[in-house]
Write a protein that holds these residues in place. Structure first.
Motif, PDB file in Angstrom:
ATOM      1  N   ARG A  76      17.789   7.768 -51.054  1.00  0.00           N
ATOM      2  CA  ARG A  76      18.207   6.859 -52.119  1.00  0.00           C
ATOM      3  C   ARG A  76      18.057   5.399 -51.698  1.00  0.00           C
ATOM      4  O   ARG A  76      17.807   4.519 -52.530  1.00  0.00           O
ATOM      5  N   LEU A  77      18.193   5.153 -50.397  1.00  0.00           N
ATOM      6  CA  LEU A  77      18.058   3.797 -49.872  1.00  0.00           C
ATOM      7  C   LEU A  77      16.610   3.419 -49.566  1.00  0.00           C
ATOM      8  O   LEU A  77      16.339   2.316 -49.091  1.00  0.00           O
ATOM      9  N   GLY A  78      15.689   4.358 -49.785  1.00  0.00           N
ATOM     10  CA  GLY A  78      14.285   4.083 -49.513  1.00  0.00           C
ATOM     11  C   GLY A  78      13.918   4.222 -48.055  1.00  0.00           C
ATOM     12  O   GLY A  78      12.890   3.686 -47.618  1.00  0.00           O
ATOM     13  N   LEU A  79      14.727   4.989 -47.291  1.00  0.00           N
ATOM     14  CA  LEU A  79      14.422   5.236 -45.886  1.00  0.00           C
ATOM     15  C   LEU A  79      13.733   6.587 -45.735  1.00  0.00           C
ATOM     16  O   LEU A  79      13.925   7.483 -46.568  1.00  0.00           O
ATOM     17  N   PRO A  80      12.931   6.783 -44.698  1.00  0.00           N
ATOM     18  CA  PRO A  80      12.314   8.097 -44.493  1.00  0.00           C
ATOM     19  C   PRO A  80      13.391   9.152 -44.281  1.00  0.00           C
ATOM     20  O   PRO A  80      14.429   8.878 -43.665  1.00  0.00           O
ATOM     21  N   PRO A  81      13.186  10.371 -44.787  1.00  0.00           N
ATOM     22  CA  PRO A  81      14.190  11.424 -44.599  1.00  0.00           C
ATOM     23  C   PRO A  81      14.398  11.722 -43.118  1.00  0.00           C
ATOM     24  O   PRO A  81      13.453  11.699 -42.330  1.00  0.00           O
ATOM     25  N   SER A  82      15.639  11.993 -42.737  1.00  0.00           N
ATOM     26  CA  SER A  82      15.926  12.391 -41.360  1.00  0.00           C
ATOM     27  C   SER A  82      15.639  13.877 -41.197  1.00  0.00           C
ATOM     28  O   SER A  82      15.509  14.613 -42.172  1.00  0.00           O
ATOM     29  N   SER A  83      15.547  14.322 -39.940  1.00  0.00           N
ATOM     30  CA  SER A  83      15.285  15.735 -39.677  1.00  0.00           C
ATOM     31  C   SER A  83      16.502  16.565 -40.041  1.00  0.00           C
ATOM     32  O   SER A  83      17.644  16.084 -40.036  1.00  0.00           O
ATOM     33  N   VAL A 143      21.116  13.406 -46.160  1.00  0.00           N
ATOM     34  CA  VAL A 143      19.680  13.176 -46.310  1.00  0.00           C
ATOM     35  C   VAL A 143      19.405  12.441 -47.621  1.00  0.00           C
ATOM     36  O   VAL A 143      18.573  11.524 -47.683  1.00  0.00           O
ATOM     37  N   GLU A 144      20.119  12.825 -48.664  1.00  0.00           N
ATOM     38  CA  GLU A 144      19.925  12.214 -49.978  1.00  0.00           C
ATOM     39  C   GLU A 144      20.246  10.726 -49.946  1.00  0.00           C
ATOM     40  O   GLU A 144      19.569   9.908 -50.586  1.00  0.00           O
ATOM     41  N   GLY A 163      11.821  -0.043 -46.247  1.00  0.00           N
ATOM     42  CA  GLY A 163      12.367   0.802 -45.190  1.00  0.00           C
ATOM     43  C   GLY A 163      11.433   1.896 -44.732  1.00  0.00           C
ATOM     44  O   GLY A 163      11.740   2.607 -43.768  1.00  0.00           O
ATOM     45  N   GLY A 164      10.308   2.087 -45.436  1.00  0.00           N
ATOM     46  CA  GLY A 164       9.316   3.071 -45.013  1.00  0.00           C
ATOM     47  C   GLY A 164       9.318   4.360 -45.785  1.00  0.00           C
ATOM     48  O   GLY A 164       8.394   5.162 -45.659  1.00  0.00           O
ATOM     49  N   GLY A 165      10.349   4.607 -46.590  1.00  0.00           N
ATOM     50  CA  GLY A 165      10.409   5.830 -47.385  1.00  0.00           C
ATOM     51  C   GLY A 165      10.109   5.559 -48.847  1.00  0.00           C
ATOM     52  O   GLY A 165       9.820   4.420 -49.244  1.00  0.00           O
ATOM     53  N   ILE A 166      10.164   6.608 -49.649  1.00  0.00           N
ATOM     54  CA  ILE A 166      10.008   6.488 -51.101  1.00  0.00           C
ATOM     55  C   ILE A 166      11.374   6.742 -51.729  1.00  0.00           C
ATOM     56  O   ILE A 166      11.973   7.802 -51.521  1.00  0.00           O
ATOM     57  N   ARG A 167      11.857   5.775 -52.460  1.00  0.00           N
ATOM     58  CA  ARG A 167      13.176   5.919 -53.092  1.00  0.00           C
ATOM     59  C   ARG A 167      13.052   6.816 -54.308  1.00  0.00           C
ATOM     60  O   ARG A 167      12.174   6.619 -55.156  1.00  0.00           O
ATOM     61  N   VAL A 168      13.919   7.818 -54.366  1.00  0.00           N
ATOM     62  CA  VAL A 168      13.883   8.765 -55.480  1.00  0.00           C
ATOM     63  C   VAL A 168      15.266   8.901 -56.095  1.00  0.00           C
ATOM     64  O   VAL A 168      16.287   8.722 -55.430  1.00  0.00           O
ATOM     65  N   GLU A 169      15.280   9.216 -57.374  1.00  0.00           N
ATOM     66  CA  GLU A 169      16.501   9.616 -58.085  1.00  0.00           C
ATOM     67  C   GLU A 169      16.275  11.046 -58.542  1.00  0.00           C
ATOM     68  O   GLU A 169      15.395  11.303 -59.363  1.00  0.00           O
TER      69      GLU A 169
END
Length: 364
Positions: A228-235, A223-224, A309-315
């Motif tokens: 990290r790639l800026g994609l929405p988290p998977s289930s 999931v991480e 990619g639709g997600g928020i990239r986080v560190e």
């Protein structure tokens, strides 16, 4: 109501992630209402748990982990999880004097004056140097769209609206979704319903044996990587699989959990697969969409944190696009134990940020 109030940190959400973050703020010297504020839109303590259906008893909850600093004791397995966890969160808020403000709807977070963030809410505005977003997913149920959906004459509902199996007595029910909620709904509804049909996009994967620490770390890492790639988290289930317990084994043996591929269309009276002479039909009075949730992040839209990619990239928990913003309970920290750890990490990071970057005075 229109007075602009200033704090060092605003925490949005008072579920596991928000309360963990507030606890660590308190423990490291931040004072509630003075240095930080917790805003929650729910009517009472309990986060999303307060909205769960009564038949989801505490004994059926997978992996509930206590909040930091207070054990979760005297939790009878036959009591509704909404009651157990709601009461526990209430005790927790009072024990650590977290002073959660509710119900408060956060409408938008945008750039403020002097390098601060402006948090607009139903109860006035807040100016803050840092933000911990802990809004979870319950407020954004995911409804897939399929051909013919509007023509269906029966009832359609989502897991978020599920109140228990009794309301499906004598009805033909199609349950859509291969996660834990979908299997739980089927196992509960089957004794009441006239017929049940289970459909999923992918064949379910059942997991034998305990979900140990090594499995947990591997799941979090997957999931991480997406986050990290800026994609929405998977289930979670897409990573961990479904636990193969006694109830699930009985459901498989009784063919209650007889998975069918996703239908091609919805008709006024049910669902269909295929075309022409190969068309297969199942009649339905109810379609129950156990199709999960998405992160509730619309209020952060003015900050433009989303990646292509639709997600928020986080560190860690920090948004790469804006180091003032931390997402706790998002992606790899969505589990209860993950939220605890992420709350601590976010507060540690925020302390460094505030120490290194003194805020400029806001311009009136």
């Amino acid at each position: 109501m229109n007075e602009l109030r200033e704090v060092e940190v605003v925490v949005i959400g008072a579920g596991q992630a928000g309360l963990s973050s507030a606890y660590h703020l308190r423990r490291t010297g931040f004072g509630p209402d003075r240095d930080f504020v917790v805003l929650d839109h729910s009517p009472g303590p309990g986060g999303a748990w307060q909205f769960r259906w009564p038949s989801l008893t505490y004994g059926k909850v997978h992996g509930m982990h206590a909040l930091p600093g207070m054990a979760l004791t005297e939790a009878a397995p036959d009591r509704p999880s909404a009651e157990v966890i709601g009461a526990y969160f209430d005790r927790y808020e009072r024990a650590f004097d977290l002073r959660v403000r509710r119900p408060v709807d956060v409408r938008a977070v945008r750039e403020g004056e002097g390098g601060r963030l402006l948090v607009r809410t139903s109860e006035g505005d807040w100016s803050t140097r840092a933000l911990i977003n802990a809004t979870g997913t319950w407020d954004r149920p995911f409804w897939p769209r399929y051909p013919g959906q509007r023509s269906f004459r029966g009832r359609q509902l989502h897991t978020a609206q599920y109140a228990g199996p009794e309301e499906f007595a004598g009805q033909r029910v199609v349950v859509v979704g291969g996660g834990a909620s979908g299997t739980q709904h089927l196992l509960e509804i089957a004794p009441y319903a006239a017929a049940t049909t289970w459909v999923t996009r992918r064949p379910p994967v059942f997991r034998e044996g305990p979900f140990d620490q090594e499995s947990g770390r591997a799941a979090v890492a997957l999931v991480e990587e997406r986050v990290r790639l800026g994609l929405p988290p998977s289930s979670v289930v897409s990573v961990t699989g479904l636990p193969l317990n006694d109830a699930v084994r009985r459901g498989l043996a009784d063919r209650v959990l007889d998975r069918q591929p996703m239908f091609d269309r919805i008709t006024p009276d049910g669902v269909e697969w295929g075309d022409g002479p190969d068309t297969r039909r199942v009649g339905a009075d109810v379609i129950l969409w156990a199709t999960g949730f998405r992160a509730a992040l619309d209020h952060l839209r003015p900050l433009r944190l989303r990646e292509p990619g639709g997600g928020i990239r986080v560190e860690g928990t920090r948004a790469v696009a804006d180091p003032r913003v931390h997402l706790v309970g998002y992606g790899p920290s969505a589990s209860t134990i993950g939220a605890n750890r992420a709350g601590r990490a976010a507060v540690r990071d925020i302390r460094r940020l505030l120490a290194e970057e003194p805020a400029e005075p806001a311009v009136a």
